[in-house]
Design an enzyme around this catalytic site. Structure first.
Site, short mmCIF file in Angstrom:
data_model
loop_
_atom_site.label_atom_id
_atom_site.label_comp_id
_atom_site.label_asym_id
_atom_site.label_seq_id
_atom_site.Cartn_x
_atom_site.Cartn_y
_atom_site.Cartn_z
N HIS A 1 -1.25 -6.23 -6.53
CA HIS A 1 -0.84 -4.87 -6.17
C HIS A 1 0.64 -4.77 -5.84
CE1 HIS A 1 -1.32 -5.79 -1.77
NE2 HIS A 1 -0.37 -4.89 -1.69
N SER B 1 1.92 -8.48 2.24
CA SER B 1 1.13 -8.59 1.01
C SER B 1 1.64 -9.70 0.10
CB SER B 1 1.20 -7.28 0.23
OG SER B 1 0.40 -6.33 0.87
N GLY C 1 4.10 -5.31 4.07
CA GLY C 1 5.19 -6.24 3.80
C GLY C 1 4.74 -7.69 3.77
N ASP D 1 -7.16 -8.94 -6.63
CA ASP D 1 -5.76 -8.71 -6.26
C ASP D 1 -5.02 -10.04 -6.20
OD1 ASP D 1 -3.46 -7.51 -5.43
OD2 ASP D 1 -4.18 -6.98 -3.43
C1 4AZ Z 1 -0.05 -3.38 3.24
O1 4AZ Z 1 0.07 -2.15 3.24
C2 4AZ Z 1 -1.04 -4.03 4.14
N1 4AZ Z 1 -3.79 -5.38 8.08
C3 4AZ Z 1 -1.15 -5.39 4.20
C4 4AZ Z 1 -2.07 -5.97 5.06
C5 4AZ Z 1 -2.88 -5.20 5.84
C6 4AZ Z 1 -2.78 -3.82 5.79
C7 4AZ Z 1 -1.86 -3.23 4.94
C8 4AZ Z 1 -3.86 -5.85 6.75
O2 4AZ Z 1 0.66 -4.07 2.51
#
Ligand code: 4AZ
Length: 257
Positions: free
Chosen positions: A47, A202, A200, A101
């Protein structure tokens, strides 16, 4: 990372930072985390590359050995271009579905080389489907993401936190995420909901020690907010993709460390 502590790449030498630039002239902006799984390959989240817009490999750069996002540490850092972006063929989040993902980036430096191992750069092991993880195992998450859900900016420094892997039954129960959880996901949180990954983070790794070695069991994928009660972080279940990673990278062994 919410509720964690300042970390260093020396403690998590597989940590990668993925940057993108919108045009040739612009300076790169931080985009996602990632992890080094072999000298030439970085694992990250699909993603991070929405609908081809940021998939242009010429716009991407990957840093290893990076403690601080807006500073260059020539001693430790290694910088790479991306020659291949491999997004899982069954990743499709058209309706907010984050199944599969996972993505791979093939990296090379300006002189055509892959990562050099050092105290700040070293690949993480990938667990095969047999190497199961017990529910309740405490694992490390690392990233340059937000320190609070409502924060306006990412962290400048690499941070780490401990989270416990929760059972699939609990995560897919009605009070948690119900049928949003697929068998390709695992979720993790802390007992008092004080630690979590956040925007951030991710693409970054969830790493658990098994038999004294660091194995990456998860890729930071999604969650409802950050550090909310009954809303643990959700991670791509990396062991389900062991053969996919082998096939795409041509690597026979994924336990290099
Ligand atoms: C994001 O938006 C995101 N709490 C990454 C991890 C989590 C939530 C949102 C997990 O990239």
């Amino acid at each position: 990372v919410v509720g964690g502590a300042l970390s260093t790449v020396q403690r998590h030498p597989w940590m990668a930072a993925v940057f993108t630039r919108r045009s040739q002239s612009q300076t790169p902006v931080f985009m996602c985390g990632g992890s080094l799984i072999s000298p030439c390959w970085v694992l990250t989240a699909a993603h991070c590359f929405p609908r081809g817009s940021r998939t242009n490999k010429n716009q991407l750069s990957v840093f290893l050995g990076k403690n601080t996002i807006n500073e260059t540490d020539l001693q430790r850092e290694q910088k790479f271009r991306v020659s291949e972006v491999i997004i899982h063929e069954h990743f499709d989040n058209t309706d907010g579905n984050f199944n599969n993902d996972i993505a791979l980036l093939k990296i090379h430096s300006s002189n055509g080389e892959c990562a050099r191992e050092s105290r700040s750069v070293k690949p993480v092991c990938i667990p095969d489907p047999e190497l199961s993880l017990d529910d309740g195992t405490s694992c490390d998450v690392t990233g340059y993401g937000k320190e609070r859900e409502g924060s306006w900016h990412y962290s400048r420094h690499l941070r780490e936190a401990k989270v416990d892997v929760l059972s699939h039954d609990l995560c897919s129960s009605k009070t948690y995420y119900g049928n949003m959880m697929t068998d390709n996901m695992l979720c993790a949180g802390s007992k008092d909901w004080s630690t979590d990954t956040c925007k951030g983070d991710s693409g970054g790794p969830l790493v658990c020690a098994v038999g004294g070695r660091a194995f990456q069991y998860g890729v930071v994928s999604w969650g409802e907010g950050c550090s909310r009660e009954l809303r643990p972080g959700v991670y791509t279940k990396v062991s389900n993709y062991y053969h996919w990673i082998q096939e795409k990278t041509g690597l026979s062994s994924l336990t290099a460390t």
